[in-house]
Design a protein around this motif. Structure first.
Motif, PDB file in Angstrom:
ATOM      1  N   PHE A  68     -13.214  24.886  -3.374  1.00  0.00           N
ATOM      2  CA  PHE A  68     -13.336  23.610  -2.388  1.00  0.00           C
ATOM      3  C   PHE A  68     -13.444  22.464  -3.573  1.00  0.00           C
ATOM      4  N   VAL A  69     -12.542  21.450  -3.318  1.00  0.00           N
ATOM      5  CA  VAL A  69     -12.496  20.433  -4.424  1.00  0.00           C
ATOM      6  C   VAL A  69     -12.771  19.010  -3.566  1.00  0.00           C
ATOM      7  N   GLU A  70     -13.715  18.351  -4.149  1.00  0.00           N
ATOM      8  CA  GLU A  70     -14.036  16.929  -3.662  1.00  0.00           C
ATOM      9  C   GLU A  70     -13.102  16.108  -4.534  1.00  0.00           C
ATOM     10  N   ILE A  71     -12.522  15.131  -3.767  1.00  0.00           N
ATOM     11  CA  ILE A  71     -11.409  13.963  -4.343  1.00  0.00           C
ATOM     12  C   ILE A  71     -12.398  12.623  -4.270  1.00  0.00           C
ATOM     13  N   TYR A  72     -12.547  11.890  -5.210  1.00  0.00           N
ATOM     14  CA  TYR A  72     -12.910  10.750  -5.184  1.00  0.00           C
ATOM     15  C   TYR A  72     -11.695   9.813  -5.608  1.00  0.00           C
ATOM     16  N   VAL A 105     -11.847  16.258   1.111  1.00  0.00           N
ATOM     17  CA  VAL A 105     -12.322  17.637   0.595  1.00  0.00           C
ATOM     18  C   VAL A 105     -10.908  18.675   0.788  1.00  0.00           C
ATOM     19  N   VAL A 106     -10.742  19.197  -0.396  1.00  0.00           N
ATOM     20  CA  VAL A 106      -9.429  20.026  -0.226  1.00  0.00           C
ATOM     21  C   VAL A 106      -9.865  21.475  -0.413  1.00  0.00           C
ATOM     22  N   GLN A 107      -9.507  22.516   0.382  1.00  0.00           N
ATOM     23  CA  GLN A 107      -9.476  23.843   0.186  1.00  0.00           C
ATOM     24  C   GLN A 107      -8.410  24.608  -0.552  1.00  0.00           C
ATOM     25  N   VAL A 108      -8.481  25.030  -1.705  1.00  0.00           N
ATOM     26  CA  VAL A 108      -7.430  25.523  -2.653  1.00  0.00           C
ATOM     27  C   VAL A 108      -7.532  27.098  -2.722  1.00  0.00           C
ATOM     28  N   PHE A 109      -6.395  27.693  -2.723  1.00  0.00           N
ATOM     29  CA  PHE A 109      -6.335  29.143  -3.070  1.00  0.00           C
ATOM     30  C   PHE A 109      -5.422  29.395  -4.400  1.00  0.00           C
ATOM     31  N   THR A 132     -12.782  14.439  -9.525  1.00  0.00           N
ATOM     32  CA  THR A 132     -12.904  15.202  -8.673  1.00  0.00           C
ATOM     33  C   THR A 132     -14.206  16.144  -8.968  1.00  0.00           C
ATOM     34  N   LYS A 133     -14.586  16.953  -8.123  1.00  0.00           N
ATOM     35  CA  LYS A 133     -15.738  17.739  -8.161  1.00  0.00           C
ATOM     36  C   LYS A 133     -15.426  18.949  -7.391  1.00  0.00           C
ATOM     37  N   SER A 134     -15.684  20.259  -7.942  1.00  0.00           N
ATOM     38  CA  SER A 134     -15.019  21.432  -7.356  1.00  0.00           C
ATOM     39  C   SER A 134     -16.258  22.631  -7.240  1.00  0.00           C
TER      40      SER A 134
END
Length: 151
Positions: A68-72, A105-109, A132-134
């Motif tokens: 999960f990546v938080e985007i600022y 918030v982004v979910q990445v695979f 970003t914060k992941s």
């Protein structure tokens, strides 16, 4: 359109297994197969049901790393701008604007951590991204894919 109790039960049955027959669903909810079909057709026509799909375990496709990546974002970035940038990444499974400090918030695979790192660098390189914060997922504990109100 507001779903009534029967519609919710039909949608829940389809969400659990979209391949179930109308007769099988009808037996569960107390309707005939033609009555279930009419309701499903009405739900599709109204947009309450947007489609039928298959759920695939990402690991079966070789995507065994989840994060999960938080985007600022810098300045005033619209949700549409975030969407338009992220939709280009096949690794992005979902993205949402959120409350709190992060803008999205982004979910990445990804196939592995190195692959995830490359995707993260590309996301961080978007013109509107300040930082970003992941976090990497160790073990998914609970995933719900059903529809309808919690019971």
């Amino acid at each position: 359109m507001r779903l009534d109790d029967l519609d919710e039960r039909i949608v829940r049955a389809l969400a659990e297994d979209a391949r179930r027959s109308y007769a099988d669903i009808g037996a569960e909810v107390g309707l005939s197969a033609p009555a279930v079909k009419r309701r499903v057709d009405r739900l599709r026509d109204s947009g309450a049901i947007t489609g039928f799909t298959v759920q695939v375990d990402p690991a079966a496709l070789g995507w065994s790393t989840e994060a999960f990546v938080e985007i600022y974002c810098r300045g005033r970035t619209s949700p549409e701008d975030i969407h338009d940038a992220l939709v280009r990444f096949p690794e992005v499974a979902s993205a949402s604007t959120v409350t709190g400090e992060a803008d999205a918030v982004v979910q990445v695979f990804a196939s592995d951590v190195r692959h995830f790192e490359r995707v993260l660098e590309k996301i961080a390189g978007e013109s509107f991204v300040e930082r970003t914060k992941s976090v990497l997922v160790l073990s998914p504990l609970l995933r719900r894919y059903s529809a309808g109100s919690p019971t």
